[in-house]
Structures are given as C-alpha cells and as structure tokens.
Design an enzyme around this catalytic site. Structure first.
Site, PDB file in Angstrom:
ATOM      1  N   SER A 113      47.194  42.749  35.560  1.00 39.13           N
ATOM      2  CA  SER A 113      48.043  43.126  34.418  1.00 39.13           C
ATOM      3  C   SER A 113      47.468  44.287  33.616  1.00 39.13           C
ATOM      4  CB  SER A 113      48.184  41.920  33.484  1.00 39.13           C
ATOM      5  OG  SER A 113      46.882  41.446  33.148  1.00 39.13           O
ATOM      6  N   GLY A 114      46.194  44.629  33.839  1.00 39.60           N
ATOM      7  CA  GLY A 114      45.533  45.648  33.016  1.00 39.60           C
ATOM      8  C   GLY A 114      46.048  47.053  33.289  1.00 39.60           C
ATOM      9  N   LEU A 167      38.609  34.452  34.205  1.00 36.52           N
ATOM     10  CA  LEU A 167      37.223  34.808  34.531  1.00 36.52           C
ATOM     11  C   LEU A 167      36.240  33.704  34.149  1.00 36.52           C
ATOM     12  CD1 LEU A 167      37.167  38.510  33.244  1.00 36.52           C
ATOM     13  CD2 LEU A 167      36.984  37.770  35.621  1.00 36.52           C
ATOM     14  N   THR A 197      38.496  44.323  38.657  1.00 32.37           N
ATOM     15  CA  THR A 197      38.645  45.158  37.448  1.00 32.37           C
ATOM     16  C   THR A 197      38.693  44.320  36.169  1.00 32.37           C
ATOM     17  OG1 THR A 197      41.046  45.219  37.153  1.00 32.37           O
ATOM     18  CG2 THR A 197      40.156  46.649  38.846  1.00 32.37           C
ATOM     19  N   ALA A 198      39.022  43.033  36.270  1.00 31.59           N
ATOM     20  CA  ALA A 198      39.225  42.229  35.051  1.00 31.59           C
ATOM     21  C   ALA A 198      37.952  42.166  34.224  1.00 31.59           C
ATOM     22  CB  ALA A 198      39.662  40.810  35.431  1.00 31.59           C
ATOM     23  N   TYR A 254      30.424  46.187  23.781  1.00 37.23           N
ATOM     24  CA  TYR A 254      31.244  46.398  24.987  1.00 37.23           C
ATOM     25  C   TYR A 254      30.402  47.088  26.052  1.00 37.23           C
ATOM     26  CZ  TYR A 254      34.363  48.694  28.262  1.00 37.23           C
ATOM     27  OH  TYR A 254      34.929  49.172  29.432  1.00 37.23           O
ATOM     28  N   LYS A 261      29.357  45.653  29.872  1.00 35.32           N
ATOM     29  CA  LYS A 261      29.602  46.349  31.139  1.00 35.32           C
ATOM     30  C   LYS A 261      28.279  46.583  31.880  1.00 35.32           C
ATOM     31  CE  LYS A 261      33.082  47.430  32.544  1.00 35.32           C
ATOM     32  NZ  LYS A 261      33.978  46.577  33.358  1.00 35.32           N
ATOM     33  N   PRO A 306      33.951  54.923  35.466  1.00 37.44           N
ATOM     34  CA  PRO A 306      34.802  55.925  34.796  1.00 37.44           C
ATOM     35  C   PRO A 306      34.439  56.114  33.318  1.00 37.44           C
ATOM     36  CG  PRO A 306      36.099  54.055  35.642  1.00 37.44           C
ATOM     37  CD  PRO A 306      34.678  53.655  35.653  1.00 37.44           C
ATOM     38  N   SER A 324      41.549  52.392  25.593  1.00 36.61           N
ATOM     39  CA  SER A 324      41.340  53.842  25.738  1.00 36.61           C
ATOM     40  C   SER A 324      42.562  54.620  25.230  1.00 36.61           C
ATOM     41  CB  SER A 324      41.013  54.211  27.192  1.00 36.61           C
ATOM     42  OG  SER A 324      41.898  53.610  28.097  1.00 36.61           O
TER      43      SER A 324
HETATM   44  P1  NAP Z   1      42.958  46.319  29.961  1.00 34.35           P
HETATM   45  O1  NAP Z   1      44.296  46.929  30.119  1.00 34.35           O
HETATM   46  O2  NAP Z   1      42.620  45.680  28.658  1.00 34.35           O
HETATM   47  O3  NAP Z   1      42.730  45.306  31.147  1.00 34.35           O
HETATM   48  C1  NAP Z   1      41.762  44.311  31.121  1.00 34.35           C
HETATM   49  C2  NAP Z   1      42.147  43.266  32.138  1.00 34.35           C
HETATM   50  O4  NAP Z   1      41.149  42.225  32.145  1.00 34.35           O
HETATM   51  C3  NAP Z   1      43.480  42.583  31.797  1.00 34.35           C
HETATM   52  O5  NAP Z   1      44.171  42.342  32.987  1.00 34.35           O
HETATM   53  C4  NAP Z   1      43.038  41.269  31.168  1.00 34.35           C
HETATM   54  O6  NAP Z   1      43.990  40.231  31.295  1.00 34.35           O
HETATM   55  C5  NAP Z   1      41.823  40.975  32.034  1.00 34.35           C
HETATM   56  N1  NAP Z   1      40.971  39.974  31.397  1.00 34.35           N
HETATM   57  C6  NAP Z   1      40.303  40.050  30.225  1.00 34.35           C
HETATM   58  N2  NAP Z   1      39.682  38.882  29.984  1.00 34.35           N
HETATM   59  C7  NAP Z   1      39.968  38.069  31.019  1.00 34.35           C
HETATM   60  C8  NAP Z   1      39.642  36.717  31.348  1.00 34.35           C
HETATM   61  N3  NAP Z   1      38.872  35.957  30.546  1.00 34.35           N
HETATM   62  N4  NAP Z   1      40.109  36.215  32.510  1.00 34.35           N
HETATM   63  C9  NAP Z   1      40.902  36.948  33.336  1.00 34.35           C
HETATM   64  N5  NAP Z   1      41.252  38.213  33.080  1.00 34.35           N
HETATM   65  C10 NAP Z   1      40.795  38.756  31.932  1.00 34.35           C
HETATM   66  O7  NAP Z   1      41.801  47.382  30.188  1.00 34.35           O
HETATM   67  P2  NAP Z   1      41.630  48.567  31.225  1.00 34.35           P
HETATM   68  O8  NAP Z   1      41.438  49.771  30.416  1.00 34.35           O
HETATM   69  O9  NAP Z   1      42.654  48.531  32.282  1.00 34.35           O
HETATM   70  O10 NAP Z   1      40.215  48.166  31.833  1.00 34.35           O
HETATM   71  C11 NAP Z   1      40.106  47.549  33.095  1.00 34.35           C
HETATM   72  C12 NAP Z   1      38.688  47.618  33.564  1.00 34.35           C
HETATM   73  O11 NAP Z   1      38.244  48.976  33.564  1.00 34.35           O
HETATM   74  C13 NAP Z   1      37.690  46.864  32.685  1.00 34.35           C
HETATM   75  O12 NAP Z   1      36.708  46.325  33.526  1.00 34.35           O
HETATM   76  C14 NAP Z   1      37.092  47.963  31.814  1.00 34.35           C
HETATM   77  O13 NAP Z   1      35.810  47.638  31.356  1.00 34.35           O
HETATM   78  C15 NAP Z   1      37.049  49.106  32.833  1.00 34.35           C
HETATM   79  N6  NAP Z   1      37.003  50.454  32.265  1.00 34.35           N
HETATM   80  C16 NAP Z   1      38.042  50.881  31.484  1.00 34.35           C
HETATM   81  C17 NAP Z   1      38.009  52.173  30.992  1.00 34.35           C
HETATM   82  C18 NAP Z   1      39.131  52.728  30.157  1.00 34.35           C
HETATM   83  O14 NAP Z   1      38.939  53.762  29.504  1.00 34.35           O
HETATM   84  N7  NAP Z   1      40.304  52.124  30.144  1.00 34.35           N
HETATM   85  C19 NAP Z   1      36.908  52.997  31.256  1.00 34.35           C
HETATM   86  C20 NAP Z   1      35.877  52.517  32.053  1.00 34.35           C
HETATM   87  C21 NAP Z   1      35.950  51.242  32.566  1.00 34.35           C
HETATM   88  P3  NAP Z   1      45.157  40.040  30.195  1.00 34.35           P
HETATM   89  O15 NAP Z   1      46.201  41.075  30.533  1.00 34.35           O
HETATM   90  O16 NAP Z   1      45.617  38.661  30.414  1.00 34.35           O
HETATM   91  O17 NAP Z   1      44.528  40.252  28.851  1.00 34.35           O
END
Ligand code: NAP
Length: 345
Positions: A13-14, A62, A81-82, A155, A159, A184, A199
């Site tokens: 869903s993220g 998770l 990715t979660a 945060y 990570k 990233p 972000s």
């Molecule tokens: P996001 O839209 O907030 O997605 C986070 C995802 O993790 C959602 O699907 C969320 O589920 C899930 N999640 C959180 N807690 C959970 C739990 N306890 N059990 C199961 N699922 C859980 O964020 P995103 O930006 O796409 O980030 C995704 C990944 O990329 C993360 O690992 C983040 O650290 C990494 N990342 C992101 C960026 C960025 O700039 N966006 C940069 C570098 C790395 P729900 O939808 O149910 O909340």
C-alpha cells in the site's frame, strides 16, 4: 521475466511499493502484496493493469511473528519495503525501531522457512548512510550512519538498525538466498493512491507555508518510478550484490522554490524571504528549538549540509538513466494538487 512464481512485495500500500507492484505487473510478473487492512480497501492496487489476473493482496503486520510465512511460501523473490517512515513520532522505539528491525527479521525468518526464496531486495535508505553529511565528502555504499540514536533522528536510526539486522541475518544464518539493499534519498513523483507519505509531505509543507524562509537545505531526490525500476532490476540482475545508492540529483531549497514558481504554481504560500549563509543558518538553528523535538534535531543536522553520492555502482550494474529532477518535482507538485493536498492563498 525471471520467475513464474509470485513475487512478494511487503507494504504494497505504500508510496514506493505501489509503484513496485505496478512495475512488476507491467513486466508480466505475478505479485503477492502484503497490506494491513482488508484487500478490497486498496482499489488503486486492485485496478492496476494486470492486477485482476496476477495480483493477490494478503494481510500481514511487521510486528506479528510468522505473519509473512504464508504469503512468502513458494516465492523466489521478496521485495521488503514495509517500514514506518515518520520524522515526528512520540515513542521512537515502538513507533519506528521495533517495526523496522523486528519486521525485517520476521520477513527474513519467513524467507528462511519458505526454502524457495533466492533473493531478498530490501528498501533501505540514505538514512543508513549518514544523518549529517559532510559537504566535502562523496558518499559511497561503504558508508554507514553511526550517529543516529533513539534521541537523534530516530527514523534514520530505525533504517540503519534494520539494514544492519538484515546483513547480520545473512552473515550468521547463511540462508539459501542473498540480499540486495537499495538506499534511496527522498523519493518523489506521482502517487498511485491518495495518501500522502512523508517525502511528499515535505514538498507539500514548502507549498503550504510551513517554511517561512528559504534556508540552506539541500535535498537529494529520486523519482519513485526510477526507484521501482531499480528494485525490479536488483531482483532480476543475477550479479547484483550489496548496497546501491541511487540519488538522481540534489537541489537547494531556493532552486526548488524557483522551479515551482516558474512552472506556474504562483498561488501558493511559498517562502519569500531568505535565511541562508552562515548568519541565516545560525538563525534557522536557533528557531529549530521552537519546533517539535525530532523535527528540530532533523533541521539542525541537515541545514547547511549537502550529501554528494557516488552512484557509479548503480549505473554500472543496472545501466539506468534517471528521470530529470525538474520533471519529478513538477509532477510531484501537480500530483499533490490533483489529490487535493494543496491549498492556494
Ligand atoms: P509509506 O507510503 O509510508 O509506506 C510505508 C509502508 O510500510 C506502508 O505500506 C505501511 O502500511 C507499511 N507499514 C508500516 N508499518 C507497518 C507494520 N507495522 N506492518 C506492516 N506494514 C507496515 O512510505 P514510503 O515512502 O513508500 O516508504 C517505503 C519504504 O521506503 C520504507 O522502508 C522507507 O523507509 C523507504 N524509503 C522511503 C523514502 C522516501 O523518500 N519515500 C526514501 C528512502 C527509503 P500502511 O499503508 O498500512 O500504513
């Protein structure tokens, strides 16, 4: 296509994962995505081209041991990715570190139990590289964040610990699968669903008056469509290994604001005054103490800092060319507008 078996994408869903699901479906893969709510609550995933025939959503949290056993069983590739992505949390241990670290270990344990998994691609972050870049340094995959803690950029800490836990798992348990980590910077671009991730919230905040002044903030960006493609390539490229920095480029806050304005988005409360240079940065640091604790610390470790990243490894191994930064920024702004996340003045 390298497998007829479903590819598992955790946290489907993220913001990023949804694009990974789309990328995989567009290449003909079957996908099993994990979500936290009922599958029918994700029409933006279920309506993707190919989803009707090849996407299955299953619930998994998770923090629940064994929750991923069933969904990972029979998969050869798992893209994990979660992980919670939030800057301002009340309890960093339970809100960030536990789901990031225990969640990663849970997913890897399920991969081990499944016996079918060949590779796990982990969505790590530049947060695991550094939380306070040195301007004169060029960062590579050898760099590790050693400064974050529960009290400082939690945060980033979550990570770093999660990626370390994943590499430790591989080293100690020597499973029949390997690990590739993607690191990233801030990921931007259009969202497939309506929710606003952290972000994109940052760009929204700039456009809705949360930042009173332009400051010496530099942001490394990569487009979400490129990040999704990189995950697919990390899965498909047999010789891929280790970590991958994937920063497409870096922008100063002034450039970002100018770009937004010059693209016609003039009716938004964008910052007008400048607090830059040594004196401006000193003022910003002082003002940061009026912000919530985690936000204040984040500002103090980032202002005046630029993170130069060497992406040679990514380019050599995957031959990728990035979507231009200006395109990503403007498409992000347009997408925020489209989903109703912006208000004009
Ligand atoms: P996001 O839209 O907030 O997605 C986070 C995802 O993790 C959602 O699907 C969320 O589920 C899930 N999640 C959180 N807690 C959970 C739990 N306890 N059990 C199961 N699922 C859980 O964020 P995103 O930006 O796409 O980030 C995704 C990944 O990329 C993360 O690992 C983040 O650290 C990494 N990342 C992101 C960026 C960025 O700039 N966006 C940069 C570098 C790395 P729900 O939808 O149910 O909340």
């Amino acid at each position: 296509m390298i497998t007829d078996n479903p590819v598992c994408v955790t946290g489907a869903s993220g913001f990023i994962a949804a694009h990974i699901v789309r990328e995989l479906l567009s290449r003909g893969y079957k996908v099993k995505g994990t979500v936290r709510k009922n599958p029918w609550e994700y029409p933006f995933l279920l309506n993707l081209p190919g989803a009707h025939e090849r996407l299955k959503l299953e619930k998994a949290d998770l923090l629940e041991k064994g929750a991923f056993d069933k969904v990972i069983s029979g998969c050869e590739y798992v893209l994990h990715t979660a992980s919670p992505f939030e800057i301002n949390v009340t309890d960093p241990q339970t809100d960030l570190v536990d789901p990031a670290v225990n969640g990663t270990e849970n997913v890897l344990e399920s991969c081990l139990k499944a016996g079918s998994v060949r590779r796990v691609v982990l969505t790590s972050s530049i947060a695991a590289i550094t939380d306070e870049p040195e301007n004169s340094k060029v960062y590579t995959e050898k760099d590790w964040n050693t400064m974050s803690s529960l009290d400082r950029n939690p945060y980033y800490y979550s990570k770093t610990l999660a990626e370390r836990a994943a590499w430790d798992f591989i080293m100690h348990k020597k499973p029949g699968f390997d690990l590739v980590a993607i690191n990233p910077p801030l990921v931007i671009g259009p969202s497939l669903g309506s929710s606003l991730n952290t972000s994109k919230l940052m760009i929204r905040d700039i456009m809705t008056g949360l930042y009173p002044a332009i400051m010496d903030m530099y942001w490394g960006f990569t487009d979400v469509r490129d990040v999704a493609k990189i995950h697919r390539l990390a899965m498909e490229t047999e010789t891929a290994s280790g970590r991958y920095l994937c920063t497409a480029g870096t922008m100063h806050m002034r450039e970002l604001v100018e770009l937004i304005k010059s693209s016609g988005y003039t009716k938004y409360p964008l910052p007008k005054i400048s607090l830059t240079g040594k004196a401006g940065t000193a003022v910003i640091k002082m003002l940061s103490f009026t912000k919530p604790r985690n936000i204040g610390k984040y500002i103090r470790t980032q202002v005046g800092r630029i993170m130069n990243c060497d992406v040679t490894k990514l380019k050599n191994d995957f031959g990728i060319s990035f979507i231009p930064l200006n395109t990503s920024v403007i498409e992000t702004v347009e997408d925020l507008r489209k989903w109703g996340h912006l208000k004009t003045v």
